[in-house]
Design an enzyme around this catalytic site. Structure first.
Site, mmCIF file in Angstrom:
data_model
loop_
_atom_site.group_PDB
_atom_site.id
_atom_site.type_symbol
_atom_site.label_atom_id
_atom_site.label_comp_id
_atom_site.label_asym_id
_atom_site.label_seq_id
_atom_site.Cartn_x
_atom_site.Cartn_y
_atom_site.Cartn_z
ATOM 1 N N MET A 161 0.870 5.247 -0.093
ATOM 2 C CA MET A 161 0.002 6.401 0.166
ATOM 3 C C MET A 161 0.833 7.675 0.176
ATOM 4 O O MET A 161 1.961 7.669 0.659
ATOM 5 C CB MET A 161 -0.684 6.251 1.523
ATOM 6 C CG MET A 161 -1.434 4.960 1.700
ATOM 7 S SD MET A 161 -2.188 4.881 3.346
ATOM 8 C CE MET A 161 -2.331 3.120 3.554
ATOM 9 N N ASP A 198 0.843 -1.199 0.000
ATOM 10 C CA ASP A 198 0.000 0.000 0.000
ATOM 11 C C ASP A 198 0.876 1.246 0.000
ATOM 12 O O ASP A 198 1.580 1.514 0.977
ATOM 13 C CB ASP A 198 -0.903 0.017 1.237
ATOM 14 C CG ASP A 198 -1.996 -1.028 1.162
ATOM 15 O OD1 ASP A 198 -2.746 -1.011 0.169
ATOM 16 O OD2 ASP A 198 -2.101 -1.845 2.084
#
Length: 193
Positions: free
Chosen positions: A37, A35
């Site tokens: 971000m 992930d």
């Protein structure tokens, strides 16, 4: 149907990352979910390409990189060069989804599209011809450890049925991101995902 579990490195202990990757590989994982971000598209900041590059040196597992970032196309080459095998960006973050998917495909890796819980599954229909991966967010992107949003189950069923209707179900991996655990996984599987 083949079931795939891609453990997320978001909750890994990075001080012993190699050991943690080896544990999930020994347990049967063939993929890792990363992930990324940017603190803009979502409020948190996590991994950049240099972390993906470091992870690539630690494992031969398939790296599916989930970009939760603004202007994702500006960073495709960086993440691909770092070692991503599948690059997934958000429908909501792109100004030209088809062009962005083509950019990824032209680099000879798998392309994926993620959608937030509030985004209609119907936006995916025009990209089924090019997609390798659809990522259905079952939490609001940006924070680990959130509770599973129950009404995303109907979206999962609809996406599975849409892919069956257009004869692309075997070509596209349908993934779910967020709140999937021992309590929710059977309900996710029941949707056909």
């Amino acid at each position: 149907m083949n079931r795939i579990i891609s453990p997320s490195l978001l909750s890994a202990d990075f001080s012993i990352l190699k050991d943690q990757i080896d544990i999930v590989k020994k347990a049967g994982a063939q993929r890792l979910h990363i992930d990324c971000m940017d603190g803009h598209f979502v409020p948190n900041f996590t991994f950049g390409p240099f972390i993906v590059k470091a992870i690539r040196k630690l494992t031969d597992l398939h790296l599916e990189t989930h970009l939760m970032i603004d202007n994702p196309a500006n960073y495709f080459d960086d993440f691909i060069d770092a070692g991503s095998d599948t690059l997934i960006f958000h429908y909501e973050a792109s100004d030209d989804v088809r062009s962005d998917l083509e950019k990824i495909k032209n680099r000879n890796i798998k392309c994926g599209l993620a959608i937030k819980p509030e985004t209609s599954h119907k936006v995916l229909e025009e990209y089924l011809d090019i997609l390798d991966y659809i990522l259905i967010m079952s939490v609001s992107p940006g924070f680990g450890g959130q509770g599973f949003i129950e009404n995303t189950l109907s979206k999962m069923k609809s996406i599975n049925q849409m892919c069956i209707k257009y004869n692309c179900r075997d070509e596209i991996i349908l993934g779910v991101d967020g709140g999937v655990n021992l309590t929710t996984i059977d309900r996710v599987y029941d949707t056909g995902v």
